[in-house]
Design a protein around this motif. Structure first.
Motif, PDB file in Angstrom:
ATOM      1  N   GLY A   1      20.165  18.460  -5.847  1.00 26.64           N
ATOM      2  CA  GLY A   1      18.835  18.176  -5.336  1.00 26.64           C
ATOM      3  C   GLY A   1      17.786  18.245  -6.427  1.00 26.64           C
ATOM      4  N   VAL A   2      17.885  19.243  -7.305  1.00 24.61           N
ATOM      5  CA  VAL A   2      16.946  19.359  -8.426  1.00 24.61           C
ATOM      6  C   VAL A   2      17.104  18.169  -9.373  1.00 24.61           C
ATOM      7  N   LEU A   3      18.346  17.807  -9.652  1.00 22.25           N
ATOM      8  CA  LEU A   3      18.596  16.675 -10.547  1.00 22.25           C
ATOM      9  C   LEU A   3      18.064  15.374  -9.960  1.00 22.25           C
ATOM     10  N   LEU A   4      18.300  15.173  -8.657  1.00 24.89           N
ATOM     11  CA  LEU A   4      17.836  13.949  -8.009  1.00 24.89           C
ATOM     12  C   LEU A   4      16.312  13.887  -7.928  1.00 24.89           C
ATOM     13  N   ALA A   5      15.655  15.033  -7.981  1.00 26.35           N
ATOM     14  CA  ALA A   5      14.190  15.030  -7.976  1.00 26.35           C
ATOM     15  C   ALA A   5      13.653  14.282  -9.194  1.00 26.35           C
ATOM     16  N   PHE A   6      14.253  14.517 -10.353  1.00 32.47           N
ATOM     17  CA  PHE A   6      13.830  13.804 -11.561  1.00 32.47           C
ATOM     18  C   PHE A   6      14.202  12.324 -11.477  1.00 32.47           C
ATOM     19  N   VAL A   7      15.367  12.043 -10.890  1.00 28.90           N
ATOM     20  CA  VAL A   7      15.781  10.643 -10.724  1.00 28.90           C
ATOM     21  C   VAL A   7      14.804   9.902  -9.815  1.00 28.90           C
ATOM     22  N   LEU A   8      14.427  10.527  -8.704  1.00 26.45           N
ATOM     23  CA  LEU A   8      13.485   9.898  -7.776  1.00 26.45           C
ATOM     24  C   LEU A   8      12.113   9.713  -8.409  1.00 26.45           C
ATOM     25  N   GLY A   9      11.711  10.642  -9.272  1.00 27.84           N
ATOM     26  CA  GLY A   9      10.442  10.471  -9.968  1.00 27.84           C
ATOM     27  C   GLY A   9      10.432   9.223 -10.830  1.00 27.84           C
ATOM     28  N   GLY A  10      11.535   8.973 -11.543  1.00 26.87           N
ATOM     29  CA  GLY A  10      11.636   7.746 -12.334  1.00 26.87           C
ATOM     30  C   GLY A  10      11.722   6.508 -11.473  1.00 26.87           C
ATOM     31  N   LEU A  11      12.448   6.610 -10.360  1.00 30.96           N
ATOM     32  CA  LEU A  11      12.570   5.463  -9.467  1.00 30.96           C
ATOM     33  C   LEU A  11      11.239   5.133  -8.797  1.00 30.96           C
ATOM     34  N   ALA A  12      10.420   6.156  -8.531  1.00 34.88           N
ATOM     35  CA  ALA A  12       9.098   5.892  -7.948  1.00 34.88           C
ATOM     36  C   ALA A  12       8.254   5.044  -8.888  1.00 34.88           C
ATOM     37  N   PHE A  13       8.407   5.274 -10.178  1.00 39.46           N
ATOM     38  CA  PHE A  13       7.707   4.444 -11.169  1.00 39.46           C
ATOM     39  C   PHE A  13       8.210   3.002 -11.095  1.00 39.46           C
ATOM     40  N   GLY A  14       9.536   2.835 -10.931  1.00 40.68           N
ATOM     41  CA  GLY A  14      10.079   1.488 -10.783  1.00 40.68           C
ATOM     42  C   GLY A  14       9.620   0.820  -9.506  1.00 40.68           C
ATOM     43  N   LEU A  15       9.511   1.587  -8.420  1.00 37.22           N
ATOM     44  CA  LEU A  15       9.000   1.031  -7.168  1.00 37.22           C
ATOM     45  C   LEU A  15       7.553   0.602  -7.316  1.00 37.22           C
ATOM     46  N   GLN A  16       6.790   1.362  -8.078  1.00 36.10           N
ATOM     47  CA  GLN A  16       5.392   1.014  -8.292  1.00 36.10           C
ATOM     48  C   GLN A  16       5.280  -0.325  -9.010  1.00 36.10           C
ATOM     49  N   ARG A  17       6.309  -0.661  -9.770  1.00 42.06           N
ATOM     50  CA  ARG A  17       6.355  -1.953 -10.463  1.00 42.06           C
ATOM     51  C   ARG A  17       7.038  -3.039  -9.629  1.00 42.06           C
ATOM     52  N   ARG A  18       7.356  -2.710  -8.378  1.00 40.75           N
ATOM     53  CA  ARG A  18       7.985  -3.661  -7.439  1.00 40.75           C
ATOM     54  C   ARG A  18       9.374  -4.118  -7.893  1.00 40.75           C
ATOM     55  N   LYS A  19      10.118  -3.269  -8.542  1.00 36.27           N
ATOM     56  CA  LYS A  19      11.438  -3.637  -9.034  1.00 36.27           C
ATOM     57  C   LYS A  19      12.465  -3.513  -7.911  1.00 36.27           C
ATOM     58  N   ARG A  20      13.243  -4.580  -7.718  1.00 38.56           N
ATOM     59  CA  ARG A  20      14.254  -4.593  -6.666  1.00 38.56           C
ATOM     60  C   ARG A  20      15.370  -3.591  -6.949  1.00 38.56           C
ATOM     61  N   LEU A  21      15.791  -3.462  -8.218  1.00 40.23           N
ATOM     62  CA  LEU A  21      16.847  -2.521  -8.557  1.00 40.23           C
ATOM     63  C   LEU A  21      16.418  -1.098  -8.227  1.00 40.23           C
ATOM     64  N   ALA A  22      15.149  -0.757  -8.487  1.00 42.84           N
ATOM     65  CA  ALA A  22      14.642   0.578  -8.147  1.00 42.84           C
ATOM     66  C   ALA A  22      14.692   0.799  -6.641  1.00 42.84           C
ATOM     67  N   TRP A  23      14.465  -0.270  -5.868  1.00 36.56           N
ATOM     68  CA  TRP A  23      14.523  -0.158  -4.403  1.00 36.56           C
ATOM     69  C   TRP A  23      15.939   0.203  -3.949  1.00 36.56           C
ATOM     70  N   TYR A  24      16.941  -0.469  -4.490  1.00 39.65           N
ATOM     71  CA  TYR A  24      18.332  -0.170  -4.123  1.00 39.65           C
ATOM     72  C   TYR A  24      18.710   1.260  -4.512  1.00 39.65           C
ATOM     73  N   LEU A  25      18.375   1.645  -5.735  1.00 43.06           N
ATOM     74  CA  LEU A  25      18.742   2.973  -6.213  1.00 43.06           C
ATOM     75  C   LEU A  25      18.009   4.077  -5.446  1.00 43.06           C
ATOM     76  N   THR A  26      16.769   3.796  -5.029  1.00 39.79           N
ATOM     77  CA  THR A  26      16.022   4.791  -4.263  1.00 39.79           C
ATOM     78  C   THR A  26      16.662   5.038  -2.903  1.00 39.79           C
ATOM     79  N   LEU A  27      17.130   3.984  -2.261  1.00 40.65           N
ATOM     80  CA  LEU A  27      17.834   4.160  -0.987  1.00 40.65           C
ATOM     81  C   LEU A  27      19.056   5.057  -1.154  1.00 40.65           C
ATOM     82  N   LEU A  28      19.801   4.819  -2.231  1.00 40.50           N
ATOM     83  CA  LEU A  28      20.981   5.651  -2.498  1.00 40.50           C
ATOM     84  C   LEU A  28      20.568   7.096  -2.797  1.00 40.50           C
TER      85      LEU A  28
END
Length: 407
Positions: free
Chosen positions: A81-108
């Motif tokens: 959970g702690v590790l995924l917190a950092f992953v989600l923080g990076g993915l949120a940046f990708g979502l802010q850029r409207r990246k489709r790959l970030a959307w898929y990875l965020t769901l996972l």
């Protein structure tokens, strides 16, 4: 003399961008948009970090429905959970850029994050579980908003592929000759050995025993450090160049944040300057202008600026015209205004387009190509001058008179 409230420019602006019909659930649309999904994912990242760290600091018995499926959940899941917190923080940046790959990875990542509260099932896990339950369907609802592809150059693809290749080479190779090392007994040990070797940490818990194993370790160090060096240069340098471009007012399309119901202003001149002052505090505004100096000045005033030709369809697509609430066309060149109106209407047939005609003779042409309303600043100024000398100034009446003449 007290000014009449009806003389305020607000009714005129309201009239330009109002759609006539009433749109139900406007507040719900604002709360359920892509921007809310990104913010909620960031909140999940924070809660995942806090909850996971709390579980690691104060271990308790796992009473959740997944406790029997994940026997080691009391130690492994909180760390995940702690590790995924950092992953989600990076993915949120990708979502802010409207990246489709970030959307898929965020769901996972959201599915994996939900393992923590479903395993430990403590009272402190409830906020994380609820936010995850809300974030997942909200992302699915806004799937179409995250449509940007990640564009990588051939050098970037090659550098990332080389890193993967080195890790696979080191993992498979070290496991194959594990009898020539001390401390390598499993695939996990092999992965650990490769990572610490490439990072040049070398804790000393895994040691090569033969000359062949030593040469193998040296090859991992050379290939690994080389691949990481090239990857850092290929990925970081373009980002620095883009940031430098932003400093000088030349924002690239990817710099435009998540924008919904914004107003596109195509062109910048003395005509649009008062408009920016009126709209700047009410709605998000994106100015599209080829003038780099004007873009630099507008960026300093915290306006979203796209330094490009407003008559190009690619430029308008980058400016998210599909999600715009209104478009103002005022390039001070009626020929360019016509091309901009055509491009805007093609990309968004339903958006309201207001154009400013420099020459009164071109009003009909702008209406023919798709402008919903054409304003002649020169004619309006003349009418206001006439009304002012008669002591009956009214911006609203001037607009109404212009509409009656054009209808």
């Amino acid at each position: 003399m007290v000014a009449d409230p009806s003389d305020s420019p607000a009714p005129a602006l309201e009239r330009l961008f109002s759609h006539g019909e009433t749109i139900p659930l406007v507040q719900w649309h604002a709360l359920s948009g892509a921007r809310s999904a990104v913010i909620l994912c960031g909140l999940v990242a924070v809660l995942s970090f806090v909850t996971g760290l709390s579980s690691l600091s104060h271990p308790t018995a796992a009473d959740g429905p997944l406790a029997t499926v994940i026997p080691s959940g009391s130690s492994v899941v909180p760390f995940t959970g702690v590790l995924l917190a950092f992953v989600l923080g990076g993915l949120a940046f990708g979502l802010q850029r409207r990246k489709r790959l970030a959307w898929y990875l965020t769901l996972l990542a959201l599915l994996l994050v939900s393992l923590l509260p479903l395993t430990t099932f403590q009272t402190s896990d409830v906020p994380l579980l609820l936010s995850t339950i809300v974030a997942f369907p909200l992302l699915l609802l806004n799937r179409d908003a995250f449509d940007q592809r990640i564009e990588l150059s051939s050098l970037q693809i090659a550098s990332l592929s080389s890193i993967v290749g080195v890790v696979l080479y080191g993992t498979i190779g070290s496991y194959a000759i594990r009898d020539q090392f001390t401390g390598i007994d499993s695939w996990g040990d092999s992965v650990y050995y490769v990572i610490v070797t490439i990072a040049t940490v070398g804790y000393g818990d895994i040691t090569p025993l033969t000359t062949g194993a030593k040469w193998f370790s040296l090859s991992i160090i050379l290939f690994g450090t080389g691949a990481f060096t090239v990857a850092i240069g290929a990925l970081i340098v373009p980002a620095i160049e883009k940031r430098m471009a932003t400093v000088f007012g030349n924002m690239t399309p990817s710099d435009l944040r998540l924008l919904e119901d914004h107003v596109l202003v195509l062109g910048h001149s003395d005509i649009t300057e008062p408009l920016l002052g009126e709209l700047g505090d009410e709605v998000d505004v994106v100015v599209v202008t080829p003038d780099a100096d004007a873009a630099d000045a507008l960026s300093d005033r915290d306006f979203n600026v796209l330094t490009d030709d407003p008559t190009h369809e690619e430029t308008l697509h980058d400016a998210r015209i599909e999600d715009a609430a209104g478009v103002v066309v005022a390039t001070r060149n009626d020929a360019n205004d016509v091309l901009a109106v055509i491009a805007a209407r093609k990309l968004n047939p339903d958006v309201r387009i207001v154009a400013a005609a420099t020459d009164d003779q071109h009003v009909d042409k702008l209406e023919m190509v798709g402008a919903d309303e054409v304003i002649s600043p020169v004619e309006i100024a003349g009418r206001l001058l006439g009304q002012s000398i008669l002591e009956t100034p009214s911006t609203q009446s001037a607009l109404e008179t212009t509409d009656e003449d054009g209808s």
